[in-house]
Design a protein around this motif. Structure first.
Motif, mmCIF file in Angstrom:
data_model
loop_
_atom_site.group_PDB
_atom_site.id
_atom_site.type_symbol
_atom_site.label_atom_id
_atom_site.label_comp_id
_atom_site.label_asym_id
_atom_site.label_seq_id
_atom_site.Cartn_x
_atom_site.Cartn_y
_atom_site.Cartn_z
ATOM 1 N N GLU A 1 0.971 -1.132 0.097
ATOM 2 C CA GLU A 1 -0.480 -0.183 -0.257
ATOM 3 C C GLU A 1 0.795 1.464 -0.255
ATOM 4 O OE1 GLU A 1 -3.584 2.189 2.787
ATOM 5 O OE2 GLU A 1 -3.285 -0.280 2.525
ATOM 6 N N ARG A 2 1.950 1.010 0.387
ATOM 7 C CA ARG A 2 2.741 2.454 1.011
ATOM 8 C C ARG A 2 4.093 2.002 0.127
ATOM 9 N NH1 ARG A 2 3.903 6.191 4.403
ATOM 10 N NH2 ARG A 2 4.461 8.201 3.760
ATOM 11 N N TYR A 3 4.885 2.931 -0.751
ATOM 12 C CA TYR A 3 5.419 2.640 -0.985
ATOM 13 C C TYR A 3 7.350 3.604 -1.088
ATOM 14 C CZ TYR A 3 9.739 0.416 -4.376
ATOM 15 O OH TYR A 3 10.621 0.361 -5.260
ATOM 16 N N ILE A 4 8.103 3.791 -0.506
ATOM 17 C CA ILE A 4 9.370 4.546 -0.421
ATOM 18 C C ILE A 4 10.415 3.884 -1.109
ATOM 19 C CG2 ILE A 4 10.720 5.893 1.739
ATOM 20 C CD1 ILE A 4 7.549 6.033 2.004
ATOM 21 N N MET A 5 10.870 5.056 -1.830
ATOM 22 C CA MET A 5 12.032 4.869 -2.109
ATOM 23 C C MET A 5 13.114 6.273 -1.573
ATOM 24 S SD MET A 5 12.657 4.413 -6.795
ATOM 25 C CE MET A 5 11.598 5.645 -7.449
ATOM 26 N N LEU A 6 14.453 5.673 -1.955
ATOM 27 C CA LEU A 6 15.769 5.917 -1.967
ATOM 28 C C LEU A 6 16.163 6.607 -2.956
ATOM 29 C CD1 LEU A 6 17.423 7.421 -0.074
ATOM 30 C CD2 LEU A 6 18.777 5.033 -0.289
ATOM 31 N N SER A 7 16.587 8.075 -3.391
ATOM 32 C CA SER A 7 17.170 7.944 -5.158
ATOM 33 C C SER A 7 17.884 9.447 -4.295
ATOM 34 C CB SER A 7 16.066 9.376 -5.529
ATOM 35 O OG SER A 7 15.268 10.062 -6.620
ATOM 36 N N TYR B 1 2.586 6.764 -2.692
ATOM 37 C CA TYR B 1 4.453 6.618 -2.617
ATOM 38 C C TYR B 1 5.360 7.715 -1.701
ATOM 39 C CZ TYR B 1 4.825 10.822 -6.028
ATOM 40 O OH TYR B 1 3.837 11.805 -6.365
ATOM 41 N N THR B 2 5.980 8.117 -1.342
ATOM 42 C CA THR B 2 7.292 8.930 -0.975
ATOM 43 C C THR B 2 8.952 8.912 -1.504
ATOM 44 O OG1 THR B 2 5.950 9.164 1.340
ATOM 45 C CG2 THR B 2 7.466 10.062 0.718
ATOM 46 N N ALA C 1 12.873 5.788 7.815
ATOM 47 C CA ALA C 1 11.661 5.090 8.154
ATOM 48 C C ALA C 1 10.843 5.764 9.054
ATOM 49 C CB ALA C 1 12.369 4.158 9.920
ATOM 50 N N GLU C 2 11.142 7.325 9.002
ATOM 51 C CA GLU C 2 10.312 7.483 9.675
ATOM 52 C C GLU C 2 9.376 8.628 9.295
ATOM 53 O OE1 GLU C 2 8.968 10.499 12.871
ATOM 54 O OE2 GLU C 2 10.386 8.984 13.387
ATOM 55 N N ILE C 3 9.411 8.516 7.382
ATOM 56 C CA ILE C 3 8.526 9.143 7.130
ATOM 57 C C ILE C 3 7.708 7.858 6.496
ATOM 58 C CG2 ILE C 3 8.476 8.455 4.122
ATOM 59 C CD1 ILE C 3 10.765 10.225 3.577
ATOM 60 N N LEU C 4 7.415 6.225 6.742
ATOM 61 C CA LEU C 4 6.542 5.539 7.164
ATOM 62 C C LEU C 4 5.009 6.166 8.355
ATOM 63 C CD1 LEU C 4 8.246 2.369 6.981
ATOM 64 C CD2 LEU C 4 6.683 3.459 4.961
ATOM 65 N N ILE D 1 3.366 11.593 2.088
ATOM 66 C CA ILE D 1 2.832 10.589 0.628
ATOM 67 C C ILE D 1 2.416 11.396 0.115
ATOM 68 C CG2 ILE D 1 0.479 9.410 0.283
ATOM 69 C CD1 ILE D 1 -0.014 8.203 2.437
ATOM 70 N N GLY D 2 2.873 10.939 -1.307
ATOM 71 C CA GLY D 2 2.741 11.629 -2.621
ATOM 72 C C GLY D 2 4.086 12.923 -3.147
#
Length: 114
Positions: free
Chosen positions: A1-7, A47-48, A84-87, A93-94
């Motif tokens: 449901e949630r996707y966190i990406m390191l860029s 996403y974030t 981890a904190e972003i979650l 989100i977005g």
């Protein structure tokens, strides 16, 4: 449901890829550009994207800034803690969030994302 990406910093801003430090990792930045664009425009995921400046093997400070204007540095532990904190924060989100080391606690910075 949630996707966190390191860029990578400025990955979605090709006009900044010539900046000293980014010009040395151009292939990586181009790859992140396409990955970030896909996630934002085609994935349909909540996403974030976290775009830190240069990663360093230093002790974390637990303090960052989300007001990034250039290429500086981030200790790897601070980047991991920020991911981890972003979650915990739906306000991220977005969002595409740029970060570097500074003086705001990570939890407060994450909570302040608009």
């Amino acid at each position: 449901e949630r996707y966190i990406m390191l860029s990578s910093i400025f990955a979605l801003q090709p006009d900044k890829w010539h900046i000293d430090g980014l010009d040395q990792i151009l292939d990586y930045t181009i790859a992140k550009y396409f990955a970030d664009n896909y996630l934002v425009n085609q994935s349909g995921l909540k996403y974030t994207i976290l775009q830190p400046t240069n990663l360093t093997e230093e002790e974390g400070t637990d303090k960052i800034s989300l007001d990034v204007t250039g290429v500086t540095s981030n200790p790897i532990p601070d980047v991991a803690k920020t991911l981890a904190e972003i979650l915990k924060h739906d306000n991220t989100i977005g969002k595409v969030i740029m970060m570097n080391s500074d003086d705001t606690p990570i939890d407060a910075a994450s909570a302040s994302v608009k």
